[in-house]
Scaffold this motif. Structure first.
Motif, PDB file in Angstrom:
ATOM      1  N   GLY A  59       4.291  -0.731   1.769  1.00  0.00           N
ATOM      2  CA  GLY A  59       3.364   0.043   2.586  1.00  0.00           C
ATOM      3  C   GLY A  59       1.917  -0.370   2.379  1.00  0.00           C
ATOM      4  O   GLY A  59       1.007   0.465   2.483  1.00  0.00           O
ATOM      5  N   ARG A  69      -1.694  -1.401   3.034  1.00  0.00           N
ATOM      6  CA  ARG A  69      -2.496  -1.000   4.183  1.00  0.00           C
ATOM      7  C   ARG A  69      -3.350  -2.146   4.712  1.00  0.00           C
ATOM      8  O   ARG A  69      -3.888  -2.945   3.953  1.00  0.00           O
ATOM      9  N   ASP A  70      -3.439  -2.197   6.047  1.00  0.00           N
ATOM     10  CA  ASP A  70      -4.404  -3.056   6.734  1.00  0.00           C
ATOM     11  C   ASP A  70      -4.348  -4.499   6.225  1.00  0.00           C
ATOM     12  O   ASP A  70      -5.356  -5.071   5.810  1.00  0.00           O
ATOM     13  N   THR A  71      -3.154  -5.096   6.257  1.00  0.00           N
ATOM     14  CA  THR A  71      -2.992  -6.450   5.731  1.00  0.00           C
ATOM     15  C   THR A  71      -3.222  -7.501   6.812  1.00  0.00           C
ATOM     16  O   THR A  71      -3.007  -7.255   8.000  1.00  0.00           O
ATOM     17  N   SER A  84      -6.222  -7.385   2.271  1.00  0.00           N
ATOM     18  CA  SER A  84      -6.115  -5.986   2.667  1.00  0.00           C
ATOM     19  C   SER A  84      -7.490  -5.417   2.964  1.00  0.00           C
ATOM     20  O   SER A  84      -8.386  -5.468   2.111  1.00  0.00           O
ATOM     21  N   ALA A 117      -8.050  -2.418   3.091  1.00  0.00           N
ATOM     22  CA  ALA A 117      -8.149  -1.154   2.361  1.00  0.00           C
ATOM     23  C   ALA A 117      -8.862  -1.323   1.026  1.00  0.00           C
ATOM     24  O   ALA A 117      -9.202  -0.330   0.377  1.00  0.00           O
ATOM     25  N   ALA A 132      -3.319  -0.882  -2.858  1.00  0.00           N
ATOM     26  CA  ALA A 132      -3.269  -0.937  -1.396  1.00  0.00           C
ATOM     27  C   ALA A 132      -2.048  -0.243  -0.817  1.00  0.00           C
ATOM     28  O   ALA A 132      -1.945  -0.077   0.397  1.00  0.00           O
ATOM     29  N   SER A 133      -1.124   0.182  -1.671  1.00  0.00           N
ATOM     30  CA  SER A 133       0.164   0.684  -1.202  1.00  0.00           C
ATOM     31  C   SER A 133       0.088   2.126  -0.737  1.00  0.00           C
ATOM     32  O   SER A 133      -0.637   2.948  -1.304  1.00  0.00           O
ATOM     33  N   THR A 134       0.878   2.442   0.288  1.00  0.00           N
ATOM     34  CA  THR A 134       1.057   3.830   0.715  1.00  0.00           C
ATOM     35  C   THR A 134       2.432   4.359   0.302  1.00  0.00           C
ATOM     36  O   THR A 134       2.799   5.466   0.678  1.00  0.00           O
TER      37      THR A 134
END
Length: 413
Positions: free
Chosen positions: A157, A159-161, A273, A275, A316-318
């Protein structure tokens, strides 16, 4: 009182909640890479210093400023590994893996060491997941490894990669381009940062990575390597891009992309990322290294690989943090029943159940409060008259013989 001793600057402790997150990441990586035929490898924490000074590059910051190098008692120079690819290639050569079907596919999760300025996402001891495919020059190897890192980041997850792609070509073409770039940099030397000026001869390509504003303005008009590459290198790059298109993995081509290690050839890539802060936004990346094996005394052996920072991937993970497994049985006891309680805990765990045992000398009343906090389904209270077994999900409380506790709860757990 003695002064308090703390962890060295630039290091950190992984506490149980963080360890659970890392275990979840490791499990995800093992599944994704294992499905593609990559086997786990781990190399020593320290290696002979020439393994890195020869391959990473004498002019790089890693070798010049960041390696932890020391002599051992016999006078040999050893270095805490600053990166994972050179040790894996060393192991490939040392253990005769060239005799196996090629390419040999390997992955690792290891700690690495660089003397850097500590900041968010950058530590002096850090962890990376890496993957290497050694023994094939096929562009499909490049594309497969890039797709696998993309799949791992998606599973976490992140983000924004964004995937950024480039090509360095082979070393012969790059040598001629280096001379052209050096001449360009010397012509604009007065506008370059002192650091870039100092390494024009050693590592001119690093000028593209400079954060110095005037240097960045100079590099806008600098010649680009991709415009100087022979058709063979361009064809390799085109096939990598075509395979990524076939896998529906979007990318951007960045002709200024460079990385801090000198052994790369041809394909170069990073996943970034949005993020994370711009200075630390690279989650992972790598490239092809077709001459690295020769640099450490082996035969010509093509290779391709990547490494991704565990700390940055988690930042960066969700992906939600893992939930601790439920406590199935909490065992409380009167002091005289300690041995019997201990035996039940051991039996329950051997049978595959989650069991907690009082270990702090609390009163029975205090133990029952701990049992409630733990959320245990069953509470077994050992007393002189037997074991009071409590079902905290609305079942019947009863007094049972100590040797029958597992019989009473086994069907419900």
């Amino acid at each position: 009182m003695s002064a308090k001793i703390q962890a060295p600057r630039g290091t950190y402790d992984v506490l149980p909640p963080g360890a659970a997150e890392r275990a979840q990441l490791e499990s995800t990586a093992a599944k994704i890479l294992g499905r593609a035929g990559y086997g786990r490898i781990e190399t020593p924490t320290f290696e002979a210093t020439p393994l890195f000074s020869r391959t990473v590059g004498e002019a790089t910051d890693v070798v010049q400023k960041e390696m932890y190098t020391f002599p051992d008692s016999s006078g040999d120079s050893l270095t805490l590994r600053p990166e994972g690819t050179a040790p894996v290639v060393r192991a490939y050569l040392e253990h005769g893996m060239h005799k196996e079907p090629q390419p040999v596919k390997l992955w690792y999760l290891s700690s690495f060491f660089r003397y850097e300025r500590p900041q968010a996402g950058r530590f002096r001891q850090f962890w990376q997941i890496g993957a290497e495919a050694i023994g094939s020059a096929d562009p499909a190897v490049d594309a497969e490894l890039i797709v696998l890192l993309g799949e791992l980041l998606e599973a976490l997850g992140a983000r924004d990669t964004k995937l950024v792609l480039a090509t360095l070509g082979q070393s012969e073409a790059r040598a001629a381009y280096r001379e052209e770039l050096k001449a360009y940099l010397r012509a604009h030397e007065d506008r370059l940062s002192p650091e870039v000026r100092d390494r024009i001869d050693l590592n001119p390509l690093r000028a593209f990575d400079a954060k110095h504003e005037s240097t960045q303005r100079v590099m806008v008009d600098a010649p680009r390597l991709i415009d100087r590459l022979p058709q063979e290198d361009l064809d390799h790059f085109e096939e990598v891009k075509a395979l990524l298109d076939a896998a529906d993995l979007p990318y951007e081509v960045d002709t200024t992309l460079v990385r801090g290690l000198d052994y790369y050839t041809r394909t170069l890539f990073e996943f970034q990322s949005g993020a994370l802060e711009a200075a630390q936004n690279t989650l992972g990346g790598g490239g092809r290294y077709d001459h690295l094996a020769e640099q450490i005394g082996g035969p010509p052996t093509p290779g391709m690989g990547w490494a991704a920072g565990v700390e940055r991937m988690l930042m960066a993970s969700t992906q939600p943090p893992p939930v601790a497994p439920p406590v199935e049985l909490y065992i409380a006891y009167e002091p005289s029943q300690k041995a019997n309680a201990f035996r039940l805990a051991a039996d329950a765990r051997r049978a595959g159940h989650s069991a907690r045992l009082e270990l702090a000398g609390r009163s029975v009343k205090g133990q029952l409060k701990q049992a409630s906090r733990s959320g245990a389904r069953y509470v077994a209270v050992f007393g002189d008259e037997g074991v009071q077994l409590r079902d905290r999900e609305g079942g019947e409380d009863k007094v049972v013989a100590p040797e029958t506790v597992m019989h009473h709860i086994r069907g419900d757990l």
